[in-house]
Scaffold this active site. Structure first.
Site, short mmCIF file in Angstrom:
data_model
loop_
_atom_site.label_atom_id
_atom_site.label_comp_id
_atom_site.label_asym_id
_atom_site.label_seq_id
_atom_site.Cartn_x
_atom_site.Cartn_y
_atom_site.Cartn_z
N ASP A 91 -17.82 16.15 5.69
CA ASP A 91 -16.76 16.24 4.69
C ASP A 91 -15.55 16.95 5.29
O ASP A 91 -15.62 18.14 5.62
CB ASP A 91 -17.32 17.02 3.48
CG ASP A 91 -16.38 17.01 2.29
OD1 ASP A 91 -15.29 16.42 2.40
OD2 ASP A 91 -16.75 17.61 1.27
N ASP B 286 -12.49 10.82 3.08
CA ASP B 286 -12.75 12.08 3.77
C ASP B 286 -14.21 12.51 3.80
O ASP B 286 -14.51 13.62 4.23
CB ASP B 286 -11.88 13.19 3.18
CG ASP B 286 -12.40 13.67 1.85
OD1 ASP B 286 -12.87 12.83 1.06
OD2 ASP B 286 -12.34 14.88 1.60
N GLU B 287 -15.12 11.68 3.36
CA GLU B 287 -16.52 12.07 3.50
C GLU B 287 -17.44 10.87 3.72
O GLU B 287 -17.13 9.76 3.31
CB GLU B 287 -17.01 12.91 2.31
CG GLU B 287 -16.64 12.39 0.97
CD GLU B 287 -17.22 13.23 -0.16
OE1 GLU B 287 -18.41 13.62 -0.11
OE2 GLU B 287 -16.49 13.47 -1.13
MG LIG Z 1 -13.29 16.87 1.71
#
Ligand SMILES: [Mg+2]
Length: 355
Positions: free
Chosen positions: A10, A104-105
């Site tokens: 993350d 983003d993850e």
């Molecule tokens: Mg994040």
């Protein structure tokens, strides 16, 4: 059967971190990525901004009040997407089983990895170093025997942290956690659980499957498993997003006429979430759950995909006219979704075809 090794990676305050990376004068300053507007919400807040209490999904007007000195920047999704692609390439050096959740993850199944590293922890450590070195950003990682624990773990030492939950740690790790840390346990479920004396996972473990199922249906069965650290869901590589939606339960059941404010809020959330996708959605879905738990959905597919949050909101609100229940009917939940995703280029081709 050998235990699986799952990594949840993350990126830390992703959009804000990209902005700070690319503009050194922003480093160390509170940065908020958001469109300005009375109804807008925060897309990302740098850790400096979080110190003022600013969080993503918070109303921008509220963020402005919390820190008037913060630098507000409009999101630049094409740039974030390009950075995201580089990070994804790094992940894929280690395993083909990568499931991105958003820009983003991602989950990675590294039970077997491609580089011959000896442990999942080593893989996570290497990934973190490579992302920092090659992309100039920090990523937090969690390592665990399944997806839900890996996700909790990545949050455990955030930002720029690594946390490992080994199979033998699960028995000690889970019981003291607040139930709200379990996936799918939101504010409403949390308060329902609190009413029956369940605050931490340990309390939840004390409840029988029968009781949880009777109270919460399938969700209860899932909570019973999660409380024991059980989550068999596989890492699904390259699963394209089918739909994006947000829903919320009213504090008290309401009439259809009184759902407007909530629909407006949810449309905003759904719109922002949909912008993070590479493909573009076309169908707008309104979901309602009656006081008696009956689920009603109405959808509309315009000829051209909705092009603004206002348009999405207008369509979602208008779909209420197609709900034909008694006017006195009470509703407990409402949701706004977007589905029918396709590539922007493909959609252009389709619309030319029909002209
Ligand atoms: Mg994040």
């Amino acid at each position: 059967m050998t235990a699986r090794k799952i990594v949840h990676a993350d990126m830390d305050a992703f959009y804000a971190s990209v902005e700070q990376r690319d503009a050194p004068e922003l480093r160390g300053r509170p940065v908020v990525v958001a469109w300005r507007g009375t109804r807008s919400v925060v897309c990302a807040a740098s850790y400096e901004a979080r110190r003022f209490g600013i969080r993503s999904a918070m109303a921008v007007v509220r963020a402005e009040r919390l820190c008037s000195d913060a630098v507000f920047l409009p999101p630049d999704f094409p740039r974030y997407r390009a950075v995201s692609r580089l990070v994804l390439e790094i992940f894929k050096r280690h395993t083909d089983l990568v499931e991105p959740l958003s820009l983003d993850e991602a989950y990675l199944d590294v039970t077997e990895n491609k580089t011959g590293l000896l442990s999942a922890t080593e893989v996570a450590r290497t990934i973190r170093a490579q992302v920092l070195e090659e992309v100039g950003l920090t990523v937090s990682a969690g390592v665990a025997p399944n997806k839900f624990l890996a996700k909790i773990a990545s949050d455990w030492r955030k930002p720029n942290g690594l946390y490992v939950i080994r199979p033998q740690d699960v028995e000690d790790f889970l019981p003291p956690l607040p139930v709200g840390r379990l996936p799918g346990v939101g504010k409403v479920t949390e308060s329902q659980l609190e009413k029956i004396g369940v605050r931490i996972v340990g309390d939840l473990r004390g409840r029988t499957l029968q009781e949880l199922e009777a109270r919460f249906g399938r969700h209860g069965v899932r909570m019973h498993e999660l409380a024991r650290g059980i989550d068999e869901s596989p890492v699904l590589p390259d699963r394209p997003t089918q739909s994006v939606s947000s829903e919320d339960t009213f504090p008290e059941d309401v009439l259809l006429d009184h759902t407007e404010a909530m629909i407006v809020q949810l449309a905003d959330k759904t719109w922002t979430a949909s912008r993070k996708e590479i493909r573009v959605p076309r169908t707008v879905v309104l979901k309602l759950k009656t006081k008696e738990f009956r689920i009603i959905t109405r959808s509309f597919t315009p000829t051209v995909p909705p092009s603004s949050c206002e348009e999405l909101t207008r369509i979602a609100l208008s779909l209420r006219a197609r709900v034909d229940l008694d006017r006195r009917q009470l509703y407990r939940l409402v949701g706004v979704g977007l589905s029918n995703f396709s590539d922007p280029a493909e959609q252009q081709a389709q619309s030319t075809l029909f002209e």
